[in-house]
Design an enzyme around this catalytic site. Structure first.
Site, PDB file in Angstrom:
ATOM      1  CE  LYS A   1      -2.427  -0.933   3.769  1.00 36.92           C
ATOM      2  NZ  LYS A   1      -1.873  -2.232   4.206  1.00 36.92           N
TER       3      LYS A   1
ATOM      4  NE  ARG B   1      -4.026  -1.918  10.540  1.00 40.65           N
ATOM      5  CZ  ARG B   1      -2.954  -1.289  10.061  1.00 40.65           C
ATOM      6  NH1 ARG B   1      -3.012  -0.015   9.793  1.00 40.65           N
ATOM      7  NH2 ARG B   1      -1.841  -1.947   9.855  1.00 40.65           N
TER       8      ARG B   1
ATOM      9  NE  ARG C   1       7.497  -3.290   5.728  1.00 37.61           N
ATOM     10  CZ  ARG C   1       6.231  -2.941   5.878  1.00 37.61           C
ATOM     11  NH1 ARG C   1       5.515  -2.570   4.836  1.00 37.61           N
ATOM     12  NH2 ARG C   1       5.674  -2.995   7.064  1.00 37.61           N
TER      13      ARG C   1
ATOM     14  NE  ARG D   1       6.983  -1.297  10.386  1.00 36.09           N
ATOM     15  CZ  ARG D   1       5.845  -1.089   9.729  1.00 36.09           C
ATOM     16  NH1 ARG D   1       5.829  -0.345   8.638  1.00 36.09           N
ATOM     17  NH2 ARG D   1       4.704  -1.599  10.151  1.00 36.09           N
TER      18      ARG D   1
ATOM     19  NE  ARG E   1       2.156  -5.607  11.058  1.00 40.10           N
ATOM     20  CZ  ARG E   1       3.063  -5.193  10.182  1.00 40.10           C
ATOM     21  NH1 ARG E   1       4.245  -5.775  10.124  1.00 40.10           N
ATOM     22  NH2 ARG E   1       2.796  -4.205   9.370  1.00 40.10           N
TER      23      ARG E   1
HETATM   24  P1  AMP Z   1       1.064  -0.138   9.514  1.00 39.39           P
HETATM   25  O1  AMP Z   1       2.339   0.586   9.246  1.00 39.39           O
HETATM   26  O2  AMP Z   1      -0.118   0.469   8.799  1.00 39.39           O
HETATM   27  O3  AMP Z   1       1.162  -1.624   9.282  1.00 39.39           O
HETATM   28  O4  AMP Z   1       0.761   0.053  11.071  1.00 39.39           O
HETATM   29  C1  AMP Z   1       1.650  -0.398  12.073  1.00 39.39           C
HETATM   30  C2  AMP Z   1       0.923  -0.608  13.378  1.00 39.39           C
HETATM   31  O5  AMP Z   1       0.319   0.626  13.798  1.00 39.39           O
HETATM   32  C3  AMP Z   1      -0.251  -1.589  13.319  1.00 39.39           C
HETATM   33  O6  AMP Z   1       0.167  -2.923  13.442  1.00 39.39           O
HETATM   34  C4  AMP Z   1      -1.066  -1.119  14.521  1.00 39.39           C
HETATM   35  O7  AMP Z   1      -0.478  -1.521  15.741  1.00 39.39           O
HETATM   36  C5  AMP Z   1      -0.926   0.391  14.432  1.00 39.39           C
HETATM   37  N1  AMP Z   1      -1.999   0.987  13.594  1.00 39.39           N
HETATM   38  C6  AMP Z   1      -1.846   1.670  12.425  1.00 39.39           C
HETATM   39  N2  AMP Z   1      -3.037   2.061  11.939  1.00 39.39           N
HETATM   40  C7  AMP Z   1      -3.978   1.620  12.812  1.00 39.39           C
HETATM   41  C8  AMP Z   1      -5.394   1.682  12.865  1.00 39.39           C
HETATM   42  N3  AMP Z   1      -6.110   2.280  11.895  1.00 39.39           N
HETATM   43  N4  AMP Z   1      -6.012   1.110  13.926  1.00 39.39           N
HETATM   44  C9  AMP Z   1      -5.320   0.509  14.916  1.00 39.39           C
HETATM   45  N5  AMP Z   1      -3.996   0.388  14.917  1.00 39.39           N
HETATM   46  C10 AMP Z   1      -3.306   0.937  13.886  1.00 39.39           C
END
Ligand code: AMP
Length: 211
Positions: A13, A88, A127, A155, A166
């Site tokens: 994304k 989400r 990654r 990360r 996840r």
């Molecule tokens: P991402 O980089 O989008 O994969 O986000 C990394 C982490 O941030 C996720 O695994 C969640 O812990 C938190 N996170 C990001 N966006 C959200 C969301 N919309 N709702 C809840 N947690 C989020």
């Protein structure tokens, strides 16, 4: 254009959103990036989010909704945006509907990037992120240019066990949003397996129809 980018972690994304921003003049709003930036500078929000993020769990809805409410007020978003990583959960999507209604805004499309789980595990564990620019690379599929100056790290939540968690969270809590937005006639599925350029062509063909 106002759009949502749905898809499992590691679907690409972020990479695709960068191109969409360049070609369609919209701004990417990534809740994951905002949370990571908050952790880096040590805000209260960052501290609250940390334990959930490191475990691959979702940060509680109320925290995320408060955060996005403030972000959406920013004037630079008026020309359009792509929400990456939000909503989400169904409660987040319902809250977003309310916020957009209050602001007199409507979504144009929800892009759903589809990639099988096994490929995601492979992609995420390769990654790496650059500490300097925040850019992401993949050691096999999208390696950093050899002449660049990078400070790459993995990360915490890209380690294999956390990645699997996840993915479970995605299937249980985020996938129901495909149905949610299909009912609003907004969901557009995109084949997310294959070359970055080919996937982008699929996205473009959807966006050019609604431009
Ligand atoms: P991402 O980089 O989008 O994969 O986000 C990394 C982490 O941030 C996720 O695994 C969640 O812990 C938190 N996170 C990001 N966006 C959200 C969301 N919309 N709702 C809840 N947690 C989020």
């Amino acid at each position: 254009m106002k759009m949502i980018f749905l898809g499992p972690p590691g679907a690409g994304k972020g990479t695709q959103a960068e191109r969409i921003c360049k070609d369609y003049g919209v701004i990417q709003l990534s809740t994951g990036d905002i949370l990571r930036a908050n952790r880096k500078i040590g805000t209260e929000l960052g501290a609250k989010a940390q334990k959930y993020m490191d475990a691959g769990e979702l940060v509680p809805d109320l925290i995320i909704i408060d955060m996005i409410r403030e972000e959406l007020k920013k004037p630079e978003l008026a020309s359009g945006y792509i929400l990456d990583g939000f909503p989400r959960t169904v409660p987040q999507a319902e809250a977003l509907d309310g916020l957009l209604k209050d602001m007199g805004q409507k979504l144009d499309v929800v892009l759903v990037l589809e990639v099988p789980d096994e490929e995601l595990v492979q992609r995420l564990s390769g990654r790496r992120t650059d500490r300097i620019s925040g850019k992401t690379f993949h050691m096999i599929y999208n390696p950093p240019p050899p002449d660049g100056n990078f400070d790459l790290y993995q990360r915490e939540d890209d380690k294999e066990e956390t990645v699997r968690n996840r993915l479970n969270v995605y299937h249980n809590q985020t996938k129901p949003l495909i149905e949610y937005y299909s009912k609003q006639n907004l969901a557009e599925k995109i084949e997310g397996k294959g070359k970055i350029d080919e996937i982008y062509l699929g996205i473009k063909s959807v966006l050019d129809k609604i431009k």
